[in-house]
Design a protein around this motif. Structure first.
Motif, PDB file in Angstrom:
ATOM      1  N   HIS A 268       0.840  -1.186   0.000  1.00 24.72           N
ATOM      2  CA  HIS A 268       0.000   0.000   0.000  1.00 24.72           C
ATOM      3  C   HIS A 268       0.880   1.243   0.000  1.00 24.72           C
ATOM      4  O   HIS A 268       1.856   1.307   0.741  1.00 24.72           O
TER       5      HIS A 268
ATOM      6  N   THR B  19      -5.424  -5.078  -5.682  1.00 25.03           N
ATOM      7  CA  THR B  19      -4.562  -4.041  -5.143  1.00 25.03           C
ATOM      8  C   THR B  19      -4.769  -2.736  -5.900  1.00 25.03           C
ATOM      9  O   THR B  19      -4.626  -1.671  -5.342  1.00 25.03           O
ATOM     10  N   ASN B  22      -7.354  -0.703  -4.384  1.00 24.53           N
ATOM     11  CA  ASN B  22      -7.003  -0.075  -3.114  1.00 24.53           C
ATOM     12  C   ASN B  22      -6.740   1.410  -3.284  1.00 24.53           C
ATOM     13  O   ASN B  22      -6.814   2.173  -2.348  1.00 24.53           O
TER      14      ASN B  22
END
Lengths: 421, 259
Positions: A268, B19, B22
């Motif tokens: 992230h 992802t 995200n």
């Protein structure tokens, strides 16, 4: 272990082997009779061993340069990325290696679910596997905290806070886990210690996992018991070694692609911002491999029950050998189970997807339905299916379907072993 | 075998797309062709040197770059200033050193081994000078933002007048690519703001691209060697895989089973 007596040829070898039978062990491992019809889904055991060793070796090097201190952890990671020779390579292998490890372990687990590898006499292998999986999640979670970025810090805060759901002693336990009144330096140092310890526990359990496997021997795609050694088996070396090696190399190509070309895609972005206890990120999300469980946690409105649901989702797997009442192992001969199996796969992927989304509106509804189905599968569908399902006739030996060239049902000698009536 | 591949590919896609999602808010970022993308992607040396110029003359008055040293400017795979140039750049900065034998701190010209000089003494000073907002350190900035280089590139060009109905406080500006559209950094770039040493026309677009390239290098100083090594590693693995495949076929041909 059904090995015939093994005697080393050389006198020195014999002398040594009489005192410590390492050569007998090596002989057992190379000669180990393996079903010859194992498909590529069976290569993930070897791949997982590779992943574990890779994580341990790269982790050792990283630990030489990393500083487990709240003020210096982030800086030391950047030091590794910039100034340590090939530090970027080591760190990217380690970070992506965790994802690869989980990718492989999920395939390994779902292979087991499809071919019924958890059923008698392999329950202990399965349960050790579940413990390894639990430890992997703990290690991965703590490892993600170490760079001390925003996601590290807030992920640690959210997850450790789950313990506060325990009635009466919850708050005390959280304070004890943190080593203070918030996630801070004491939390980081203990996470580092445990992150260093757990892989070696996993390594020990892997040895037990393989030991337990070598007692009954491998399950196989047909799911029937086979005689060992026999026409149905091949020695582990060279047949399985080369096949595992081939699959491992293909896996490494995927691995290398992530490491060299998209090293940050599985992480992230917020974790490249140094931890700041005063700024909460907009969305706190765990790593992708924990998302299905995160979705289950959030789908329950009550905190304590949410934690219970999440933990049950993992522990229910340990009871699987007794929840699945069917005598037939392989889904190849279980037409109904095969359907439910794929629904479960879809269900878990959906849980993973909604776990990454904000817990609101439609996403929350989907998460709740998918959570309910997850438990329904294990608690209702599996036990009932064992009694109701009309299974297909299974072959007498694996040589039949293998020689017939067809992966499923070669006619010829088949024994009606299905459970109906 | 076929099934195996199919499922592996599906899994990879699923994980990849997860992802991607995200990255929160989806805005169409401005696109430009980055020389460092792709299997053989390398930095454009000129863009890095120009980008460094933009950083020093514009950004560095507020944004620090604490993980970079002046020596990095002369290193392979970076802007590749000559060592003499990098020394001159370093020497143009005043560095606080010490304490000396008398226990006093003193200033001296920078050396190659020095870290980039920080614009403020500490976070509080930076906040005080910028209306309470801390200008983030730029060393890993492109990796710390969801859209990466495209986001930074767009943001630098995303200043416009706020749409009707949006009231901005003092010291807050409207930017169409910023999260929530409100940003405390005023528009910094205007055509012709810096005079490029190599004579390139310094349009806002050009400067945005150059400085973003520079920031990418700052965040990933080993990107070029990573790409080079990656290509070799994957090529090696593919060749080895093919060889192992045929040895496997050979070995398994001793028994009748297909592999």
């Amino acid at each position: 272990m059904s090995d015939q007596e093994y005697t080393p040829k050389s006198r020195v070898g014999k002398w040594f082997n009489d005192r410590l039978p390492l050569l007998t062990l090596a002989n057992h491992l190379t000669d180990y009779p393996t079903p010859k019809n194992l498909n590529y889904w069976w290569t993930f055991g070897g791949i997982l061993t590779f992943c574990l060793i890779t994580q341990i070796v790269t982790g050792l090097v990283l630990a030489m340069h990393y500083i487990a201190h709240a003020d210096m952890a982030f800086d030391s990671v950047e030091h590794i990325m910039r100034d340590v020779n090939y530090g970027w390579l080591i760190r990217y292998i380690h970070a992506n290696g965790a994802s690869m490890f989980f990718l492989a372990v999920y395939i390994h687990i779902f292979r087991s679910l499809f071919y019924g590898s958890y059923k008698a006499p392999r329950e202990v292998i399965w349960i050790i596997g579940i413990i390894i999986y639990l430890l992997m999640m703990a290690a991965a979670f703590m490892g993600y905290v170490l760079p001390w970025g925003q996601m590290s810090f807030w992920g640690a805060t959210v997850i450790t806070n789950l313990f506060s759901a325990i009635p009466l002693v919850g708050e005390g336990i959280v304070t004890w886990l943190w080593g203070g009144y918030s996630v801070d330096n004491p939390t980081l140092t203990r996470f580092f210690t445990l992150h260093y310890l757990i892989p070696f526990l996993i390594l020990g359990l892997v040895v037990l996992h393989i030991w337990a496997l070598h007692v009954p021997g491998n399950n196989n795609p047909v799911g029937i018991d086979i005689k060992k050694p026999s026409k149905d088996t091949v020695p582990f070396h060279p047949y399985i070694v080369i096949k595992d090696g081939f699959a491992l190399l293909m896996f490494m190509i995927v691995f290398a692609f992530f490491v060299f070309y998209t090293p940050n895609i599985l992480g992230h972005a917020d974790n490249y911002i140094e931890a700041d206890p005063l700024v909460t990120p907009a969305h706190i999300v765990p790593e992708w491999y924990l998302l299905p469980f995160y979705a289950i946690l959030r789908s329950v409105p009550d905190k304590l029950l949410g934690v219970v649901a999440m933990l049950s989702a993992i522990f229910i797997l340990a009871a699987l050998p007794w929840l699945d009442t069917s005598k037939i192992r392989s889904a190849v001969f279980r037409p109904l189970y095969r359907q439910f199996y794929w629904i479960l796969v879809a269900d878990v992927l959906i849980l993973g997807y909604v776990g990454a989304m904000p817990a609101e509106g439609l996403y929350l509804l989907i998460a709740r339905v998918a959570t309910a189905y997850y438990f329904l599968h294990f608690l209702v569908i599996l036990p009932v299916l064992g009694y109701k399902e009309k299974t297909l006739p299974i072959p007498l030996s694996i040589t039949e379907p293998v020689l017939g060239g067809s992966p499923s049902l070669a006619p010829a000698k088949m024994k009606e072993r299905s459970k109906h009536k | 075998m076929k099934n195996f591949f199919r499922i592996l590919i599906i899994l990879t896609i699923v994980i990849g797309s997860q992802t991607n999602t995200n990255a929160a808010e989806k805005v169409e970022y401005l696109k430009t062709d980055w020389s460092f993308k792709g299997l053989f992607g390398k930095f454009d040396r000129g863009a890095l040197q120009r980008g460094y110029q933009v950083y020093t003359e514009v950004c560095s008055s507020c944004h620090s770059m604490k993980y970079l040293s002046y020596r990095n400017l002369a290193e392979k795979g970076g802007p590749e200033f000559t060592e003499a140039q990098a020394k001159a750049i370093a020497a143009s900065f005043e560095v606080i050193d010490g304490p000396n034998a008398d226990g006093e701190m003193f200033t001296r010209p920078g050396k190659l081994s020095d870290k980039f000089v920080m614009p403020y003494e500490n976070v509080k000073a930076a906040q005080a000078a910028n209306g309470g907002a801390y200008p983030p350190d730029m060393s890993v900035l492109v990796k710390a933002r969801g859209g990466g280089v495209d986001y930074i590139y767009s943001l630098l060009q995303g200043y416009e007048d706020p749409p009707a109905g949006i009231v901005l406080d003092e010291g807050v500006y409207y930017n169409k690519y910023m999260y929530g559209n409100k940003i405390k950094m005023a528009n910094q770039l205007s055509n012709g703001l810096v005079e490029y040493a190599d004579g390139t026309n310094s349009t806002v677009e050009q400067m945005s691209k150059d400085v973003t390239t520079f920031l990418m290098w700052a965040a990933e100083p080993h990107l070029e060697s990573r790409h080079q090594m990656g290509f070799k590693a994957i090529l090696y693995l593919i060749i080895l895989t093919i060889l192992v495949y045929f040895s496997m076929k050979r070995i398994w041909s001793r028994i009748e089973t297909e592999v």
